[in-house]
Structures are given as structure tokens and as C-alpha cells.
Write an enzyme that holds these catalytic residues in place. Structure first.
Site, mmCIF file in Angstrom:
data_model
loop_
_atom_site.group_PDB
_atom_site.id
_atom_site.type_symbol
_atom_site.label_atom_id
_atom_site.label_comp_id
_atom_site.label_asym_id
_atom_site.label_seq_id
_atom_site.Cartn_x
_atom_site.Cartn_y
_atom_site.Cartn_z
ATOM 1 N N PHE A 111 0.808 -1.226 0.000
ATOM 2 C CA PHE A 111 0.000 0.000 0.000
ATOM 3 C C PHE A 111 0.836 1.268 0.000
ATOM 4 O O PHE A 111 0.337 2.339 -0.334
ATOM 5 C CB PHE A 111 -0.970 0.000 1.195
ATOM 6 C CG PHE A 111 -0.402 0.569 2.463
ATOM 7 C CD1 PHE A 111 0.314 -0.221 3.343
ATOM 8 C CD2 PHE A 111 -0.599 1.907 2.790
ATOM 9 C CE1 PHE A 111 0.837 0.311 4.518
ATOM 10 C CE2 PHE A 111 -0.084 2.443 3.960
ATOM 11 C CZ PHE A 111 0.646 1.644 4.827
ATOM 12 N N LYS A 112 2.104 1.156 0.377
ATOM 13 C CA LYS A 112 2.954 2.345 0.441
ATOM 14 C C LYS A 112 3.012 3.071 -0.915
ATOM 15 O O LYS A 112 3.234 4.264 -0.969
ATOM 16 C CB LYS A 112 4.373 1.971 0.862
ATOM 17 C CG LYS A 112 4.508 1.221 2.187
ATOM 18 C CD LYS A 112 4.262 2.114 3.383
ATOM 19 C CE LYS A 112 4.813 1.582 4.696
ATOM 20 N NZ LYS A 112 4.320 0.275 5.124
ATOM 21 N N ASP A 113 2.823 2.304 -1.991
ATOM 22 C CA ASP A 113 2.866 2.924 -3.324
ATOM 23 C C ASP A 113 1.800 4.009 -3.493
ATOM 24 O O ASP A 113 2.011 4.968 -4.233
ATOM 25 C CB ASP A 113 2.651 1.864 -4.418
ATOM 26 C CG ASP A 113 3.830 0.902 -4.543
ATOM 27 O OD1 ASP A 113 4.966 1.307 -4.263
ATOM 28 O OD2 ASP A 113 3.591 -0.266 -4.933
ATOM 29 N N LEU A 116 3.521 6.934 -1.978
ATOM 30 C CA LEU A 116 4.876 7.279 -2.421
ATOM 31 C C LEU A 116 4.987 7.532 -3.919
ATOM 32 O O LEU A 116 5.880 8.248 -4.359
ATOM 33 C CB LEU A 116 5.866 6.226 -1.944
ATOM 34 C CG LEU A 116 6.113 6.387 -0.427
ATOM 35 C CD1 LEU A 116 6.781 5.159 0.159
ATOM 36 C CD2 LEU A 116 6.941 7.631 -0.141
#
Ligand SMILES: *Cc1c(COP(=O)(O)O)cnc(C)c1O
Length: 468
Positions: A111-113, A116
Site C-alpha cells: 500500500f505504500k505505493d 509514495l
């Protein structure tokens, strides 16, 4: 829209400066001076938007005109154009009252995408517009590093250094970070834990002379832009569920480490989204669960678990929540954070604890239960959870009352954590983008968790970028 620090000594700065500042210069975290409230009619209208359109609407409240409309739209389009699913974060119905919000369709399968990709494009935009140097420094428990590198690689004028705990991330996480061969990327594997890395980063950012000399920028969830990007999918999930089900409110179960993702849900609720329970799901590193139960915030002993991206004891974003819990009183936050530094714990009073329990439910998941939840869900529904999402599902099963509807945030693709999946005796196919990593050479340097040594590496890496 202006931004202020939770500790009171930074105020009146705009969105772009807030992104560039990362950690507030007084050691606090930046928050919006006033959280915008979205009226019900407006929510109604928003429910018909695509993910990108919705992201534009929500983010606009916070950018407040500092980036012209067409350019902000372009940044958003570019950021989510890299996702493999046209809905960006689709909602998957598992069974009645139980949904998964799939947040792992971005380039690095976690989920960091979502945050980011956006932050990388924001930095690139700011670098071009203002000519400032962008040297990114971050610590990762595994996913942030890969995602941040993917978010900025090949973008002109940006260098990045990521600290990860040596040997304490999954194989795929390590490969995703270290197989990028680009002179703008430096991977430091520290002999220590994520908390060591995060502490070093916090200390380097607090050294303002160093921070300014090397133009250090943050990509950790101390950066408000990350939180902001993540509030969008709470809205999106709500609207998707509301399309097929009559709901007055919706619970969210959130696999939690640094308190970033769950804080984004808290923010969405404050903005007027009808969120019911916010369920904090942790693994054995359960400082947050203990806080929500007893009102005592005190790091315990670090444990390595099946869900390494949540192996965190000191949750950076917790201070943002504390700020709202203490009625936006920066003096009181400063006093508690000073107490935390000197005594190693924070204790809230009874009235505050009541508020905490009104804001959150919490459940910590032990290793065996994590694996059993994966096996059970797979046997019953043929859906393979990753071990972080599994903690979220286990917490949902414990904290969601019958009749309540809940969305669990699916924070990673299971292929990223095959070590844990194998323990369930489940064989999974790897997506092509992941299997090809195994043949590539790795680029990293192993270092002691000592500031001086890391500073020397950073000076070398970041000064080589200054000549450009
Ligand atoms: C980072 C991460 C988490 C925890 O998110 P926080 O914002 O730190 O609470 C959970 N699951 C996965 C897969 C992650 O990468």
C-alpha cells in the site's frame, strides 16, 4: 490552508513547505491548522468520482491552490497510472459485511505505493518548479524503502538513501530495494532493527544544520503528504461499499505499525466521512494495542514476526493523534513527548482514555493466529491474504460486532511475504514482476547503527549529487 507543528513552534507554512520540511523543525509533526469538513451533499457528489478525480478533490483541500489545477491533476494521473488495476484500490467483497480494500496494485505490491508514487511526483514537481535540491533520507521496515525508491528512481535532481534493518525484511522486500542499479540510490542495511533506523533518521533530521546543508527530505509517514494520499482510499472504499449496501457508517480494520495508515482513517473521519470503528490491528509488537486498552504508551521488547512491516515499537505518527486527543494543545503534547523521552512512557488520564476507546478498537494478533487466519480464509474463500492483511482480518473478526460492516485494508500482496505463506503450506504463483527479481544483482552496504558512520556515507552519496 496552513500547517502547524504539534509542538507549537512552527506555524503558517503552506503545503509545499510542509512537504519539504517533513519533520517539523521543532521536533514535532506537521498537521493542518484546521481540518476541512466536507458536507454531506458534497460527499454525495464525490461518491460518483473515479479514484483519480476523488484524489484531486480531497488533496485540493490541503494544497489550497499552491499547485495549479491542471498540474495537480497531472501529478495525480501520473502517480496512479502506474497501478495495475484501473480502479487503483478496488474493494473486494469476501462475504456479507466483510470487505477487503486492495491497496497492493502499485509497482511494489504494497500500500505504500499509493502515497509514495504521489510523493515522488510531488518532489519532482517541486524540484523543477523551485530548483531546490531533493535528497531523500528514510528508514524502512521493508515496504517504504522499495516503494520510495520506485517513486523517485530516474527522476531528475533527486537522490535517495534508505536504511533498512539487515536481514529483518522479507526476501522480496530486500530484492525490490537493492536490485535497483542507479547512482541516485543508496541502500544501507543496518545491523539493528527498524526502530534503530527510525531513531537515527529522526536524530539526523533534528540536526537542522545537517538537514539544511544536505537538503534532506523525508519520505517516512512523518511527511504529511503521505497521510493525505492515504485518506483518499478511505473515502473511495466507503463509496464503493455504499453502492451495493445501505450503510450509515463503515468500520475499518487497519494493519498498523507506525500509526500512519490508521491516522489517515482518523483524518477521513474528522473530515466528515461516516466512519464507525477504527480497528487498530497489530502483531506481537503491540504498543498501540496496549495503549488503547490501558492508556499507557510504552515500548516493549522488539519481536520479529510473520508481518515484518509492522515490527515497530515506536509509532512516529502517534504524536499526531496525541495532538487531537489533547485538544490541539501543543504545550501539552510537548510536555508528554518530553516525558516520553525522559521516562520512556506516556500515560494519559481517565477521561482521555475514554476518548481513546471511543476513537479506536484494538487487537493484537499472535503469530499462530496470523497463519491460521491465512489458512482459514484461503480454505473458505480461496482468497490468499498476506500476513499483514491477515492481522487486519483477525482483528476484524474480534472487534467487529454482528450487523456492522467492515473494510479491512489489504496492505500487501502475499507474494511479498512468501516466507509466511509457505508456513501455511500454501504454494502461490509469483507475479512476473516479482519472480524476475531473483536473478538480479543486489547493491547495498551493511553498516553499524551508529550515526557517525551513516553520516559519512550520506555525505558522500549526497555530495556527489550536488555537482549536477
Ligand atoms: C507499512 C505497512 C503497514 C503499517 O502501516 P503504518 O502506516 O506504518 O501503520 C502494514 N502493512 C504493510 C504491508 C506495510 O507495508
Amino acid at each position: 490552508m496552513k500547517y502547524i507543528s504539534t509542538r507549537g513552534d512552527v506555524s503558517g507554512i503552506g503545503f509545499i513547505d510542509a512537504v519539504l520540511m517533513g519533520l517539523a523543525t521543532d521536533g514535532g509533526l506537521l498537521v493542518p491548522e484546521k481540518i476541512p469538513h466536507i458536507p454531506a451533499e458534497k460527499l454525495q457528489a464525490m461518491s460518483k468520482l473515479t479514484y483519480q478525480e476523488l484524489a484531486y478533490e480531497i488533496i485540493s483541500y490541503y494544497v489550497d491552490g499552491e499547485i495549479p489545477q491542471n498540474e495537480l491533476q497531472e501529478i495525480i494521473e501520473k502517480s496512479y497510472g502506474t497501478f495495475r488495476n484501473s480502479e487503483v484500490t478496488p474493494v473486494h467483497k469476501v462475504k456479507d459485511n466483510m470487505y477487503l480494500l486492495e491497496l497492493f496494485h502499485g509497482p511494489t505490491f504494497a500500500f505504500k505505493d499509493v502515497a509514495l508514487q504521489l510523493l515522488g511526483n510531488l518532489y519532482s514537481y517541486i524540484a523543477k518548479k523551485t530548483g531546490v535540491t531533493i535528497n531523500i533520507l528514510g528508514a524502512t521496515s521493508g515496504d517504504t524503502g522499495a516503494s520510495a525508491i520506485e517513486g523517485v528512481r530516474g527522476k531528475e535532481g533527486i537522490r535517495i538513501c534508505i536504511l533498512h534493518p539487515h536481514g529483518k525484511v522479507s526476501k522480496v522486500q530486500e530484492l525490490q530495494m537493492t536490485t535497483v542499479h542507479d547512482e541516485s540510490v543508496l541502500n544501507l542495511a543496518i545491523k539493528g532493527t527498524f526502530d534503530d533506523g527510525q531513531r537515527i533518521i529522526k536524530e539526523l533530521f533534528a540536526d537542522l544544520e545537517f538537514k539544511n546543508k544536505y537538503h534532506l527530505r523525508a519520505i517516512n509517514s512523518i511527511n504529511f503528504a503521505r497521510i493525505l494520499a492515504q485518506t483518499v482510499y478511505y473515502f473511495y472504499a466507503y463509496f464503493q461499499v455504499a453502492k451495493e449496501k445501505d450503510i450509515n457508517s463503515l468500520n475499518f480494520s487497519v494493519p498498523t505499525g507506525n500509526f500512519g495508515d490508521i491516522f489517515a482513517g482518523f483524518l477521513a473521519k474528522r473530515m466528515g466521512l461516516p466512519v464507525g470503528k477504527l480497528i487498530v490491528a497489530t502483531n506481537e509488537n503491540n504498543i498501540l494495542e496496549r495503549f488503547i486498552k490501558d492508556g499507557v504508551y510504552q515500548p516493549g521488547e522488539f519481536r520479529s514476526t510473520y508481518s515484518p512491516s509492522m515490527d515497530i515499537q515506536v509509532a512516529s505518527n502517534f504524536e499526531r493523534y496525541l495532538y487531537y486527543l489533547l485538544d490541539e494543545n501543543a504545550g501539552a503534547v510537548t510536555a508528554l513527548m518530553d516525558q516520553f523521552k525522559s521516562e520512556g512512557k506516556i500515560v494519559v488520564n481517565e477521561e482521555q482514555l475514554r476518548q481513546v476507546k471511543a476513537d479506536f478498537a484494538a487487537y493484537s494478533v499472535e503469530g499462530e493466529e496470523c497463519l491460521q487466519t491465512i489458512s482459514k480464509c484461503y480454505a473458505e474463500t480461496n482468497y490468499l491474504l498476506d500476513p499483514h492483511t491477515s492481522c487486519g482480518v483477525a482483528a476484524y473478526e474480534t472487534c467487529n460486532d454482528p450487523g456492522e460492516v467492515c473494510v479491512t485494508l489489504a496492505t500487501a500482496h502475499p507474494a511479498k511475504f512468501n516466507e509466511s505463506i509457505e508456513r501455511c503450506n500454501i504454494e502461490q504463483p509469483f507475479p512476473e514482476q516479482i519472480s524476475q527479481l531473483f536473478d538480479k544483482p543486489q547493491y547495498l552496504e551493511v553498516v553499524e547503527p551508529v550515526n557517525d558512520e551513516i553520516v559519512r556515507k550520506l555525505e558522500k552519496h549526497f555530495s556527489s549529487g550536488q555537482t549536477k
